[in-house]
Design a protein around this motif. Sequence first.
Motif, PDB file in Angstrom:
ATOM      1  N   ALA A 199       0.831  -1.212   0.000  1.00 20.75           N
ATOM      2  CA  ALA A 199       0.000   0.000   0.000  1.00 20.75           C
ATOM      3  C   ALA A 199       0.867   1.264   0.000  1.00 20.75           C
ATOM      4  CB  ALA A 199      -0.929  -0.001   1.204  1.00 20.75           C
ATOM      5  N   SER A 200       2.005   1.221   0.698  1.00 17.88           N
ATOM      6  CA  SER A 200       2.888   2.393   0.736  1.00 17.88           C
ATOM      7  C   SER A 200       3.399   2.729  -0.658  1.00 17.88           C
ATOM      8  CB  SER A 200       4.083   2.135   1.645  1.00 17.88           C
ATOM      9  OG  SER A 200       3.661   2.048   2.974  1.00 17.88           O
ATOM     10  N   LEU A 201       3.958   1.700  -1.330  1.00 22.71           N
ATOM     11  CA  LEU A 201       4.518   1.947  -2.660  1.00 22.71           C
ATOM     12  C   LEU A 201       3.428   2.392  -3.631  1.00 22.71           C
ATOM     13  CD1 LEU A 201       7.084  -0.986  -2.907  1.00 22.71           C
ATOM     14  CD2 LEU A 201       7.529   1.439  -2.525  1.00 22.71           C
ATOM     15  N   LEU A 202       2.284   1.665  -3.583  1.00 21.72           N
ATOM     16  CA  LEU A 202       1.199   2.030  -4.502  1.00 21.72           C
ATOM     17  C   LEU A 202       0.649   3.420  -4.196  1.00 21.72           C
ATOM     18  CD1 LEU A 202      -0.662  -1.401  -4.752  1.00 21.72           C
ATOM     19  CD2 LEU A 202       0.627  -0.248  -6.557  1.00 21.72           C
TER      20      LEU A 202
ATOM     21  N   GLN B 122     -14.725   3.722   4.020  1.00 21.16           N
ATOM     22  CA  GLN B 122     -14.265   3.380   2.670  1.00 21.16           C
ATOM     23  C   GLN B 122     -14.027   1.869   2.566  1.00 21.16           C
ATOM     24  OE1 GLN B 122     -10.801   5.849   2.169  1.00 21.16           O
ATOM     25  NE2 GLN B 122     -11.995   7.744   2.409  1.00 21.16           N
ATOM     26  N   LEU B 123     -13.425   1.310   3.601  1.00 22.63           N
ATOM     27  CA  LEU B 123     -13.158  -0.135   3.593  1.00 22.63           C
ATOM     28  C   LEU B 123     -14.470  -0.919   3.564  1.00 22.63           C
ATOM     29  CD1 LEU B 123     -10.267  -0.295   6.210  1.00 22.63           C
ATOM     30  CD2 LEU B 123     -10.072  -0.729   3.755  1.00 22.63           C
ATOM     31  N   PHE B 124     -15.448  -0.497   4.373  1.00 25.12           N
ATOM     32  CA  PHE B 124     -16.763  -1.159   4.372  1.00 25.12           C
ATOM     33  C   PHE B 124     -17.396  -1.094   2.996  1.00 25.12           C
ATOM     34  CE2 PHE B 124     -17.645  -0.537   9.202  1.00 25.12           C
ATOM     35  CZ  PHE B 124     -16.933  -1.696   9.455  1.00 25.12           C
ATOM     36  N   LEU B 125     -17.296   0.094   2.402  1.00 29.31           N
ATOM     37  CA  LEU B 125     -17.909   0.284   1.081  1.00 29.31           C
ATOM     38  C   LEU B 125     -17.279  -0.667   0.063  1.00 29.31           C
ATOM     39  CD1 LEU B 125     -19.887   2.225  -0.536  1.00 29.31           C
ATOM     40  CD2 LEU B 125     -17.806   3.362  -1.297  1.00 29.31           C
ATOM     41  N   PHE B 126     -15.950  -0.753   0.080  1.00 27.28           N
ATOM     42  CA  PHE B 126     -15.283  -1.634  -0.885  1.00 27.28           C
ATOM     43  C   PHE B 126     -15.611  -3.097  -0.617  1.00 27.28           C
ATOM     44  CE2 PHE B 126     -11.755   1.716  -1.209  1.00 27.28           C
ATOM     45  CZ  PHE B 126     -12.375   2.300  -2.286  1.00 27.28           C
TER      46      PHE B 126
ATOM     47  N   ILE C  40      -5.504  -3.537   0.678  1.00 27.33           N
ATOM     48  CA  ILE C  40      -4.446  -2.816  -0.038  1.00 27.33           C
ATOM     49  C   ILE C  40      -5.027  -1.646  -0.815  1.00 27.33           C
ATOM     50  CG2 ILE C  40      -2.755  -2.972  -1.920  1.00 27.33           C
ATOM     51  CD1 ILE C  40      -2.115  -5.809  -0.946  1.00 27.33           C
ATOM     52  N   ILE C  41      -6.140  -1.904  -1.524  1.00 24.38           N
ATOM     53  CA  ILE C  41      -6.751  -0.828  -2.314  1.00 24.38           C
ATOM     54  C   ILE C  41      -7.205   0.315  -1.411  1.00 24.38           C
ATOM     55  CG2 ILE C  41      -8.724  -0.210  -3.783  1.00 24.38           C
ATOM     56  CD1 ILE C  41      -8.524  -2.969  -5.036  1.00 24.38           C
ATOM     57  N   GLY C  42      -7.865  -0.054  -0.311  1.00 24.66           N
ATOM     58  CA  GLY C  42      -8.379   0.967   0.604  1.00 24.66           C
ATOM     59  C   GLY C  42      -7.266   1.840   1.158  1.00 24.66           C
ATOM     60  N   LEU C  43      -6.222   1.207   1.673  1.00 20.70           N
ATOM     61  CA  LEU C  43      -5.106   1.974   2.250  1.00 20.70           C
ATOM     62  C   LEU C  43      -4.384   2.777   1.164  1.00 20.70           C
ATOM     63  CD1 LEU C  43      -3.628  -0.692   4.700  1.00 20.70           C
ATOM     64  CD2 LEU C  43      -4.754   1.440   5.344  1.00 20.70           C
ATOM     65  N   THR C  44      -4.230   2.167  -0.020  1.00 25.63           N
ATOM     66  CA  THR C  44      -3.541   2.849  -1.122  1.00 25.63           C
ATOM     67  C   THR C  44      -4.258   4.137  -1.498  1.00 25.63           C
ATOM     68  OG1 THR C  44      -2.677   0.801  -2.052  1.00 25.63           O
ATOM     69  CG2 THR C  44      -2.876   2.676  -3.556  1.00 25.63           C
ATOM     70  N   LEU C  45      -5.580   4.044  -1.691  1.00 24.82           N
ATOM     71  CA  LEU C  45      -6.324   5.232  -2.129  1.00 24.82           C
ATOM     72  C   LEU C  45      -6.345   6.283  -1.026  1.00 24.82           C
ATOM     73  CD1 LEU C  45      -9.292   3.651  -4.124  1.00 24.82           C
ATOM     74  CD2 LEU C  45      -7.206   4.722  -5.001  1.00 24.82           C
ATOM     75  N   HIS C  46      -6.627   5.827   0.203  1.00 24.94           N
ATOM     76  CA  HIS C  46      -6.751   6.781   1.296  1.00 24.94           C
ATOM     77  C   HIS C  46      -5.449   7.562   1.497  1.00 24.94           C
ATOM     78  CE1 HIS C  46      -8.903   8.253   4.831  1.00 24.94           C
ATOM     79  NE2 HIS C  46      -7.724   8.267   5.440  1.00 24.94           N
ATOM     80  N   PHE C  47      -4.335   6.844   1.523  1.00 31.92           N
ATOM     81  CA  PHE C  47      -3.071   7.539   1.778  1.00 31.92           C
ATOM     82  C   PHE C  47      -2.454   8.096   0.496  1.00 31.92           C
ATOM     83  CE2 PHE C  47      -3.756   5.325   5.675  1.00 31.92           C
ATOM     84  CZ  PHE C  47      -3.353   6.270   6.603  1.00 31.92           C
ATOM     85  N   GLY C  48      -2.840   7.520  -0.643  1.00 32.50           N
ATOM     86  CA  GLY C  48      -2.427   8.096  -1.925  1.00 32.50           C
ATOM     87  C   GLY C  48      -2.922   9.531  -2.045  1.00 32.50           C
TER      88      GLY C  48
END
Lengths: 219, 248
Positions: free
Chosen positions: A30-33, A71-75, A93-101
């Motif tokens: 998630a960090s890299l993405l 967001q995680l619940f929604l996904f 991974i997607i949730g953390l990636t988008l949120h911190f992206g």
Amino acid sequence: MQGLEFSVVFENMNILLHGMFWTVVLCSSASLLSIVVAVVLAMTGISKLKPLRSATFFFLWVFRGTPLLLQLFLFYFGLPQIGLYLSPIITGIIGLTLHFGVYNADVLRAGILGVETGQHEASRSLGLSYFQTMRKVIIPQALRNVSPAVGNNLIALLKESSLVSIITVPELTLSAQRAISETFRPFEFYFAAGALYYVVNWGLEFILQRVEARTALTR
Amino acid sequence: MISLKDIWKSFGDNQVLKGISLEVERGKILVIIGPSGSGKSTLLRSINHLETIDRGEIWVDGVQVNAPLKGRKFEKHINRVRQEMGMVFQHFNLFPHMTVMENITMAPMLLKKIPREKADAQARGLLEKVDLADKMNCYPVQLSGGQKQRVAIARALAMEPKVMLFDEVTSALDPELIGEVNKVMKRLASEHMTMLIVTHEMRFAAEVADHVIFMADGVIIEEGPPEEIFSNPAHERTRRFLFEVFKS
């Protein structure tokens, strides 16, 4: 009163280490993405095309304005309704990636705007296109300039990653809970999980320090 | 080689170029002098399309720089044209995240697809030419101003440009470092590089120029061979400027 008994932690260490492994997998991807997402969003956020810019700001506004848990619940629970089934780990991974992206994008956008115009001019005068200039000259400098701020976001990402335990990703927090449900020893296992988070954090800070030290000379 | 025809440019209400025309022949050196705000830097920058002119034509080696193309087509055109022109800036603008070597090899490798070994060999040759062979693995922050500027010249030369544009390249340097940069430029002159130089260094201008233009308030006041301009200027405005410069 039960008293504290830490030997039970060591007997169930493999459960925790297993969880820690998934936390590391989850957070490093998630960090890299999130940095990749940040680069894309920062670029579209300063694009000359108004629709692209507006779409970016809308996206940033939505993701910054709503809780990660929601967001995680929604996904995880919402997307299957439209036929999209994602595994817990992928969802996490997607949730953390988008949120911190989104957070990293904001930081990076400021970093890009902070690079001197002379750098653009020198690069363009050699014949590089706008995108070549961004890729070779501007973004590398912007990333260096904002690496402390991005580092802070990544540390936050690591800690917030415990939220994905709620959508059944077998990471450190969920592993601790499972061990607790078998042993009824919440204090010991939450304490041990905390210590392991600290270890991972330590590793992350070590990497971040190395990155900063390596780029210090070149700023 | 370079031909400017009736160049006009304004920033808002401020008309900075008012119908400038000039020619630079192949292998010749044109030096533009003039007070701050005379528009000489803007003129130089518009040759490279770092400034967009309002009216006029800019030709370099038979190609119109400000070609009447639109959008992506113009972008492609200008990127190609810029590869033929080397530009050196007052504030060096070296890429701080790259070593001296990488600063020089980046553009040839990326744009001309020159393999690394060849680009490195070329860069070493260029660094020798600017007397910096021992600095190739340094980062710009480790260099003095004069050294930075010489790397910037080498970086521009690496694209093997047909013309070189120098925009007040010694103005940000400590006085004792100006000489080393001028020396490199003189070396280029002796190799018959076509150069257009904007400078405040009158002595240097007198030494290297084939032709000198004195600009003020967006127009060419006077032009001619350096002997004439510096020792026997025809216009009062030129005389006043040279007097002010040499007084200090």
